[in-house]
Write an enzyme that holds these catalytic residues in place. Structure first.
Site, PDB file in Angstrom:
ATOM      1  N   CYS A   9      -4.554   1.654  -1.573  1.00  0.00           N
ATOM      2  CA  CYS A   9      -3.442   0.844  -2.092  1.00  0.00           C
ATOM      3  C   CYS A   9      -3.263  -0.349  -1.162  1.00  0.00           C
ATOM      4  O   CYS A   9      -4.169  -0.669  -0.377  1.00  0.00           O
ATOM      5  CB  CYS A   9      -2.167   1.672  -2.237  1.00  0.00           C
ATOM      6  SG  CYS A   9      -1.512   2.317  -0.683  1.00  0.00           S
ATOM      7  N   ASN A  12      -1.160   1.414   2.415  1.00  0.00           N
ATOM      8  CA  ASN A  12      -1.591   2.764   2.844  1.00  0.00           C
ATOM      9  C   ASN A  12      -0.439   3.533   3.505  1.00  0.00           C
ATOM     10  O   ASN A  12      -0.644   4.304   4.449  1.00  0.00           O
ATOM     11  CB  ASN A  12      -2.827   2.685   3.763  1.00  0.00           C
ATOM     12  CG  ASN A  12      -3.496   4.025   4.041  1.00  0.00           C
ATOM     13  OD1 ASN A  12      -4.009   4.269   5.121  1.00  0.00           O
ATOM     14  ND2 ASN A  12      -3.507   4.920   3.075  1.00  0.00           N
ATOM     15  N   CYS A  14       2.424   4.386   1.080  1.00  0.00           N
ATOM     16  CA  CYS A  14       3.124   5.025  -0.050  1.00  0.00           C
ATOM     17  C   CYS A  14       2.150   5.691  -1.020  1.00  0.00           C
ATOM     18  O   CYS A  14       2.015   6.916  -1.036  1.00  0.00           O
ATOM     19  CB  CYS A  14       3.984   4.011  -0.811  1.00  0.00           C
ATOM     20  SG  CYS A  14       5.354   3.333   0.161  1.00  0.00           S
ATOM     21  N   ARG A  15       1.457   4.891  -1.835  1.00  0.00           N
ATOM     22  CA  ARG A  15       0.677   5.457  -2.937  1.00  0.00           C
ATOM     23  C   ARG A  15      -0.614   6.150  -2.497  1.00  0.00           C
ATOM     24  O   ARG A  15      -0.871   7.294  -2.907  1.00  0.00           O
ATOM     25  CB  ARG A  15       0.359   4.365  -3.969  1.00  0.00           C
ATOM     26  CG  ARG A  15       1.593   3.857  -4.685  1.00  0.00           C
ATOM     27  CD  ARG A  15       1.318   2.558  -5.416  1.00  0.00           C
ATOM     28  NE  ARG A  15       1.062   1.477  -4.469  1.00  0.00           N
ATOM     29  CZ  ARG A  15       0.665   0.265  -4.798  1.00  0.00           C
ATOM     30  NH1 ARG A  15       0.448  -0.029  -6.072  1.00  0.00           N
ATOM     31  NH2 ARG A  15       0.477  -0.665  -3.877  1.00  0.00           N
ATOM     32  N   SER A  16      -1.447   5.476  -1.690  1.00  0.00           N
ATOM     33  CA  SER A  16      -2.737   6.109  -1.373  1.00  0.00           C
ATOM     34  C   SER A  16      -2.615   7.326  -0.445  1.00  0.00           C
ATOM     35  O   SER A  16      -3.373   8.289  -0.633  1.00  0.00           O
ATOM     36  CB  SER A  16      -3.767   5.091  -0.859  1.00  0.00           C
ATOM     37  OG  SER A  16      -3.357   4.440   0.302  1.00  0.00           O
ATOM     38  N   ASP A 127       3.739  -0.138  -7.535  1.00  0.00           N
ATOM     39  CA  ASP A 127       4.154  -0.173  -6.134  1.00  0.00           C
ATOM     40  C   ASP A 127       5.631   0.247  -6.031  1.00  0.00           C
ATOM     41  O   ASP A 127       6.497  -0.392  -6.625  1.00  0.00           O
ATOM     42  CB  ASP A 127       3.955  -1.622  -5.647  1.00  0.00           C
ATOM     43  CG  ASP A 127       4.334  -1.817  -4.194  1.00  0.00           C
ATOM     44  OD1 ASP A 127       4.893  -0.884  -3.586  1.00  0.00           O
ATOM     45  OD2 ASP A 127       4.065  -2.912  -3.686  1.00  0.00           O
TER      46      ASP A 127
HETATM   47  P1  4NP Z   1       1.702   1.045  -0.778  1.00  0.00           P
HETATM   48  O1  4NP Z   1       3.168   0.396  -0.783  1.00  0.00           O
HETATM   49  O2  4NP Z   1       0.738  -0.078  -1.067  1.00  0.00           O
HETATM   50  O3  4NP Z   1       1.771   2.039  -1.883  1.00  0.00           O
HETATM   51  O4  4NP Z   1       1.504   1.666   0.589  1.00  0.00           O
HETATM   52  C1  4NP Z   1       3.515  -0.733  -0.048  1.00  0.00           C
HETATM   53  C2  4NP Z   1       3.770  -0.618   1.284  1.00  0.00           C
HETATM   54  C3  4NP Z   1       4.154  -1.741   2.015  1.00  0.00           C
HETATM   55  C4  4NP Z   1       4.282  -2.961   1.381  1.00  0.00           C
HETATM   56  C5  4NP Z   1       4.012  -3.067   0.023  1.00  0.00           C
HETATM   57  C6  4NP Z   1       3.624  -1.953  -0.693  1.00  0.00           C
HETATM   58  N1  4NP Z   1       4.710  -4.084   2.117  1.00  0.00           N
HETATM   59  O5  4NP Z   1       4.966  -5.137   1.489  1.00  0.00           O
HETATM   60  O6  4NP Z   1       4.803  -4.014   3.358  1.00  0.00           O
END
Ligand code: 4NP
Length: 160
Positions: A9, A12, A14-16, A127
């Site tokens: 993602c 790294n 939240c989702r992955s 997201d």
């Molecule tokens: P992820 O979520 O891609 O599922 O880990 C996010 C984590 C951090 C951010 C965006 C999405 N950020 O903007 O810092």
């Protein structure tokens, strides 16, 4: 030879990491852990070295899933060779992974997680970072559903 799966993602956190933990939880349940190596990474290095987002951890824990991984960016020079299945959470991740790949031959290893969903209502795992708790629940619902499809795909598709 183990089947090697990398979930990807943006951050790294939240989702992955959740996809990694949900998939590991599933293969443990069906006694197939020995067949797989599973990891996750981000298309960005924004959160490198950090554990998963505390909100994501709380929601996963309610389903009996522990998020233990630490954020790392995708390493294009090694990950594309090493992993058999590189599974993007959304279309931005998919596009970025294709750009990072050493050449187009590697595109055949890159997949979109929701392509393995049993329904096809979502094109990508949204997201949750700026969402409320419903966003985190949706991530887990989509991942738990797509995990089984991904598992079946790797069982039928794997050549080695
Ligand atoms: P992820 O979520 O891609 O599922 O880990 C996010 C984590 C951090 C951010 C965006 C999405 N950020 O903007 O810092």
């Amino acid at each position: 030879m183990k089947k090697k799966v990398l979930f990807v993602c943006l951050g790294n956190i939240c989702r992955s990491p959740s996809a990694e933990a949900v998939f590991k939880h599933f293969i443990e349940k069906i006694d197939a852990s020995d067949e797989y190596e599973v990891d996750s990474a981000g298309t960005s290095a924004w959160h490198e070295g950090e554990p998963a987002d505390p909100r994501m951890k709380i929601h996963a824990k309610k389903r009996g899933i522990e998020l233990t991984s630490v954020s790392r960016p995708v390493h294009p020079e090694t990950d594309f060779d090493y992993f058999d299945y590189i599974v993007a959470m959304d279309n931005d991740n998919l596009r970025n992974l294709k750009e990072m790949a050493p050449n187009k031959e590697y595109w055949k290893k890159i997949f979109l997680m929701t392509d393995f969903s049993s329904g096809n209502h979502y094109h990508g795992v949204p997201d949750p970072y700026y969402s409320g708790s419903e966003g985190f629940e949706l991530v887990l619902d989509l991942l738990e559903d797509a995990t089984e499809g991904l598992y079946s795909f790797t069982q039928n598709h794997h050549q080695k």
